[in-house]
Enzyme design. Structure first.
Site, PDB file in Angstrom:
ATOM      1  NE  ARG A 155       1.537   6.530   8.752  1.00  0.00           N
ATOM      2  CZ  ARG A 155       2.851   6.592   8.698  1.00  0.00           C
ATOM      3  NH1 ARG A 155       3.449   7.685   8.290  1.00  0.00           N
ATOM      4  NH2 ARG A 155       3.592   5.561   9.031  1.00  0.00           N
ATOM      5  CE1 TYR A 187       0.434   2.715  13.619  1.00  0.00           C
ATOM      6  CE2 TYR A 187       0.391   4.119  11.686  1.00  0.00           C
ATOM      7  CZ  TYR A 187      -0.086   3.036  12.389  1.00  0.00           C
ATOM      8  OH  TYR A 187      -1.070   2.265  11.840  1.00  0.00           O
ATOM      9  N   GLY A 213       0.850  -1.185   0.000  1.00  0.00           N
ATOM     10  CA  GLY A 213       0.000   0.000   0.000  1.00  0.00           C
ATOM     11  C   GLY A 213       0.889   1.239   0.000  1.00  0.00           C
ATOM     12  CB  CYS A 261      -8.767  20.948  21.103  1.00  0.00           C
ATOM     13  SG  CYS A 261      -9.082  22.682  21.049  1.00  0.00           S
TER      14      CYS A 261
END
Ligand SMILES: Cc1ncc(COP(=O)(O)O)c(C=O)c1O
Length: 453
Positions: free
Chosen positions: A330, A334, A292, A362
């Site tokens: 991300r 991660y 992907g 926020c």
């Protein structure tokens, strides 16, 4: 980190992609804006497809749609003869809308519903990766009720430990995906499928994780698959026609590093399959790979506008942009690292400073880039963040009721809108509430837009 292959800094100092200036893109489509470069998308898809065909003639490439499934982008991949890995009824729907041949689809997921399985069977999805016991029952019933026989692969948990972020591991011992191979569960599942009159076991699948840079892991994974295939062959006579070691090819989406060597990966996969076939006397199966991020990640970038800045003495300077964790989760999820470059003017020769690029949402954790080295920035400057094609828009949310960004494809000096920016009305379009009240509420805003307030 790499930029789309058509990236240039042009005479006025701005960056352009696919022959279109970042300044023009921001003016026409607003920011945050996701930009996909058609030429990079095609060349990455071809590069991976051809590397595998070169190493192993019987290989097929399918794109893992979870990375970002846009019908317009998928159409381009269809033109490049690439199939589609889907994980939901929604992705099957989008794939069909993109005119993917359903026979070139593989349906994954660890908790597919009966309805999704029926949709897959009705659509004629080519392969279903069976992940668990319940699914054998559900799929058998769906296939029987539709009067069809369905080709399936068994998703294995091969117990291969990979060195990637723990949230990106999918084939280590402790995983929710697939049947463990080491305690008889996978063998029992294979035997059950073999007894079914509506399911046809054609092979095996094991995707062990994402952002993997070590090609020996694919050899290890295929080694486990082939050994398991040997056991099933002895017990049930099944000769594997398809072997799928998933995707997960690592790309350098942080500020440094390099992509995995796809040629080495393909060769390692080919050798492991050939070795396994020799050991068990199997003919060579079809090898399917499902990248992907390696296809779509470097094809995309994001343009943000700079807004407020805040210097916290002796701590850091925050530069806030008009997007953040709602369009790219991300870094928060991660710890993914990105880099940014000034896109509206040439910073050459200007002194650089270390700043933190914060999002507008926020959450204190809404930081896109820690320690970015950039020239002095002003409100309205444009920042380009490369390598954001994968798992950014796909995981985007409406957090803080923010409209998700527009998406364009650039090629040959033109930009084509492939997803319009969401409106406030889109944000509430699924809410069920008193329509009279909503009309009253909407009225002042509509008037204001017409300049009458
Ligand atoms: C079964 C399967 N195949 C392929 C992929 C694609 O991984 P990547 O985008 O890292 O190549 C994933 C990602 O989670 C997956 O679960």
């Amino acid at each position: 980190m790499s930029w789309p292959e058509t990236t240039r800094r042009v005479a006025d100092g701005s960056l352009e992609f696919g022959g279109v200036s970042a300044v023009d893109l921001a003016r026409e489509f607003g920011t945050p804006l996701y930009v996909f470069d058609e030429s990079t998308l095609r060349s990455r898809a071809r590069w991976i497809r051809d590397a595998f065909l070169h190493a192993y003639e019987r290989s097929r490439l399918v794109y893992a749609g979870k990375a970002y499934l846009s019908p317009a982008l998928m159409r381009i991949l269809v033109e490049e003869r690439i199939g589609l890995d889907v994980v939901s009824g929604g992705e099957i729907y989008a794939g069909l809308r993109a005119e993917v041949d359903p026979r070139q689809m593989i349906f994954h997921g660890n908790n597919k519903s009966r309805a999704e399985l029926e949709e897959a069977v009705a659509a004629g999805v080519g392969l279903i990766a069976i992940d668990n016991d319940l699914e054998i029952t559900l799929l058998e019933n769906a296939a029987r009720d539709s009067g069809r026989t369905v080709d399936v692969v068994l998703r294995l948990n091969p117990g291969v430990e990979v060195h990637t972020h723990h949230k990106m591991r999918t084939g280590a011992t402790d995983s929710k995906f697939g049947f463990p191979v080491w305690d008889g569960q996978a063998e029992e599942a294979a035997a059950r499928i073999c007894r079914s009159t509506h399911l046809h076991l054609v092979g095996y699948h094991a995707h062990v994780g994402s952002q993997i840079f070590d090609p020996t892991l694919v050899a290890q994974t295929i080694g486990v698959i082939m050994e398991f295939a040997g056991q099933v062959h002895v017990r049930s006579g099944v000769i594997p026609a398809v072997v799928i070691p998933g995707g997960g090819f690592g790309i350098a989406d942080d500020a440094s590093g390099a992509d995995v060597d796809i040629g080495a990966w393909a060769k390692a996969a080919a050798n492991a399959i050939e070795r396994g076939c020799l050991t068990h006397g199997f003919p060579l199966p079809i090898l399917v790979v499902e990248p992907g991020r390696a296809i779509i990640g470097p094809s995309g970038l994001t343009l943000y506008s700079v807004g407020s800045q805040k210097m916290v003495p002796t701590v850091r300077t925050y530069v806030s942009v008009d997007g953040g964790m709602a369009d790219n989760i991300r870094p928060a999820l991660y710890g993914a690292r990105y880099a940014a470059t000034l896109a509206n003017r040439d910073p050459a020769g200007e002194p650089l400073q270390t700043v933190t690029i914060a999002g507008k949402y926020c959450e204190s954790g809404d930081v896109l880039i820690d320690d970015a080295l950039l020239p002095g920035l002003e409100a309205g400057d444009l920042l380009a963040v490369p390598m954001t094609g994968a798992y950014c828009l796909a995981m985007a949310s409406n957090y803080n009721l923010s409209p998700r960004p527009a998406v364009v494809i650039v090629a040959g000096g033109a930009a084509r809108l492939i997803r319009r920016r969401e409106t406030y009305a889109d944000l509430l379009s699924s809410d069920v509430f008193d329509s009279a009240a909503s009309a009253e509420f909407d009225q002042p805003r509509l008037s204001a837009q017409k300049g009458s307030l």
